[in-house]
Design a protein around this motif. Sequence first.
Motif, PDB file in Angstrom:
ATOM      1  N   VAL A  21      48.278  60.312  11.674  1.00  0.00           N
ATOM      2  CA  VAL A  21      48.081  59.026  12.360  1.00  0.00           C
ATOM      3  C   VAL A  21      47.222  58.106  11.498  1.00  0.00           C
ATOM      4  O   VAL A  21      47.497  56.906  11.374  1.00  0.00           O
ATOM      5  CB  VAL A  21      47.452  59.225  13.756  1.00  0.00           C
ATOM      6  N   ASP A  22      46.199  58.663  10.878  1.00  0.00           N
ATOM      7  CA  ASP A  22      45.357  57.883   9.977  1.00  0.00           C
ATOM      8  C   ASP A  22      46.189  57.347   8.812  1.00  0.00           C
ATOM      9  O   ASP A  22      46.082  56.180   8.440  1.00  0.00           O
ATOM     10  CB  ASP A  22      44.205  58.752   9.462  1.00  0.00           C
ATOM     11  N   GLY A  23      47.019  58.187   8.230  1.00  0.00           N
ATOM     12  CA  GLY A  23      47.888  57.753   7.132  1.00  0.00           C
ATOM     13  C   GLY A  23      48.832  56.643   7.554  1.00  0.00           C
ATOM     14  O   GLY A  23      49.029  55.661   6.829  1.00  0.00           O
ATOM     15  N   PHE A  24      49.406  56.772   8.746  1.00  0.00           N
ATOM     16  CA  PHE A  24      50.315  55.739   9.255  1.00  0.00           C
ATOM     17  C   PHE A  24      49.570  54.415   9.452  1.00  0.00           C
ATOM     18  O   PHE A  24      50.033  53.362   9.022  1.00  0.00           O
ATOM     19  CB  PHE A  24      50.950  56.195  10.571  1.00  0.00           C
ATOM     20  N   LEU A  25      48.403  54.478  10.085  1.00  0.00           N
ATOM     21  CA  LEU A  25      47.645  53.249  10.351  1.00  0.00           C
ATOM     22  C   LEU A  25      47.193  52.569   9.060  1.00  0.00           C
ATOM     23  O   LEU A  25      47.210  51.332   8.966  1.00  0.00           O
ATOM     24  CB  LEU A  25      46.442  53.542  11.250  1.00  0.00           C
ATOM     25  N   GLN A  26      46.809  53.354   8.067  1.00  0.00           N
ATOM     26  CA  GLN A  26      46.396  52.760   6.798  1.00  0.00           C
ATOM     27  C   GLN A  26      47.571  52.163   6.032  1.00  0.00           C
ATOM     28  O   GLN A  26      47.388  51.263   5.212  1.00  0.00           O
ATOM     29  CB  GLN A  26      45.690  53.799   5.920  1.00  0.00           C
ATOM     30  N   SER A  27      48.767  52.637   6.292  1.00  0.00           N
ATOM     31  CA  SER A  27      49.927  52.126   5.553  1.00  0.00           C
ATOM     32  C   SER A  27      50.572  50.908   6.205  1.00  0.00           C
ATOM     33  O   SER A  27      51.442  50.286   5.607  1.00  0.00           O
ATOM     34  CB  SER A  27      50.969  53.231   5.391  1.00  0.00           C
ATOM     35  N   ILE A  28      50.164  50.561   7.408  1.00  0.00           N
ATOM     36  CA  ILE A  28      50.785  49.431   8.109  1.00  0.00           C
ATOM     37  C   ILE A  28      50.804  48.137   7.282  1.00  0.00           C
ATOM     38  O   ILE A  28      51.850  47.485   7.200  1.00  0.00           O
ATOM     39  CB  ILE A  28      50.144  49.220   9.500  1.00  0.00           C
ATOM     40  N   PRO A  29      49.696  47.740   6.640  1.00  0.00           N
ATOM     41  CA  PRO A  29      49.760  46.497   5.854  1.00  0.00           C
ATOM     42  C   PRO A  29      50.832  46.530   4.766  1.00  0.00           C
ATOM     43  O   PRO A  29      51.473  45.511   4.494  1.00  0.00           O
ATOM     44  CB  PRO A  29      48.366  46.384   5.236  1.00  0.00           C
ATOM     45  N   TYR A  30      51.048  47.696   4.149  1.00  0.00           N
ATOM     46  CA  TYR A  30      52.052  47.803   3.095  1.00  0.00           C
ATOM     47  C   TYR A  30      53.468  47.650   3.644  1.00  0.00           C
ATOM     48  O   TYR A  30      54.372  47.233   2.935  1.00  0.00           O
ATOM     49  CB  TYR A  30      51.922  49.147   2.367  1.00  0.00           C
ATOM     50  N   HIS A  31      53.656  47.986   4.919  1.00  0.00           N
ATOM     51  CA  HIS A  31      54.987  47.877   5.506  1.00  0.00           C
ATOM     52  C   HIS A  31      55.225  46.513   6.153  1.00  0.00           C
ATOM     53  O   HIS A  31      56.363  46.075   6.270  1.00  0.00           O
ATOM     54  CB  HIS A  31      55.201  49.007   6.523  1.00  0.00           C
ATOM     55  N   ILE A  32      54.161  45.846   6.584  1.00  0.00           N
ATOM     56  CA  ILE A  32      54.299  44.516   7.180  1.00  0.00           C
ATOM     57  C   ILE A  32      54.502  43.448   6.103  1.00  0.00           C
ATOM     58  O   ILE A  32      55.261  42.503   6.305  1.00  0.00           O
ATOM     59  CB  ILE A  32      53.063  44.192   8.058  1.00  0.00           C
ATOM     60  N   TYR A  33      53.850  43.613   4.970  1.00  0.00           N
ATOM     61  CA  TYR A  33      53.901  42.617   3.898  1.00  0.00           C
ATOM     62  C   TYR A  33      55.334  42.191   3.547  1.00  0.00           C
ATOM     63  O   TYR A  33      55.609  40.992   3.456  1.00  0.00           O
ATOM     64  CB  TYR A  33      53.173  43.152   2.656  1.00  0.00           C
ATOM     65  N   PRO A  34      56.283  43.118   3.358  1.00  0.00           N
ATOM     66  CA  PRO A  34      57.641  42.686   2.986  1.00  0.00           C
ATOM     67  C   PRO A  34      58.343  41.841   4.055  1.00  0.00           C
ATOM     68  O   PRO A  34      59.263  41.090   3.743  1.00  0.00           O
ATOM     69  CB  PRO A  34      58.405  43.991   2.767  1.00  0.00           C
TER      70      PRO A  34
END
Length: 148
Positions: A21-34
């Motif tokens: 869950v921590d990994g998913f939450l930290q990766s959100i900006p990388y997935h929203i940017y595109p």
Amino acid sequence: HKPHHLWKVPTPFASHAFHPVDGFLQSIPYHIYPFLFPLHKVTYLGLYIFVNVWTISIHDGDYRVPDALKPIINGAAHHTDHHLYFDYNYGQYFTLWDRIGGSFKNPSSFEGMGPHDCLRKLKESASSSMTNGCGVEKTHSGNSLKNK
């Protein structure tokens, strides 16, 4: 994020030791940017690989950074102090926001007081009863160490 910080002196394995869950939450900006700024899928994958390589590199204990970049780049030395003290050096790549927010700490390893320096000093002082710079001294009754 607590499981990741069980490693006081991080290793490359610690770079990916976190709860899913921590990994998913930290990766959100990388997935929203595109979605906000479209980019080619090869560029997206290249950035994904770069982030993973960078994450491993700031956990690898190699504190070498060119002198001109030491005040700018948030490298392994900065991130080790983040693991040791928790209240400093939050930045992923650069020190700018830590400096602005007051959470910047010059890495202890750049000042000769990092974890590797302490281990080296312990080895050097193993045959003497002098206190080293890590707050540990050798007892007079043998080879055991005690906290000062």
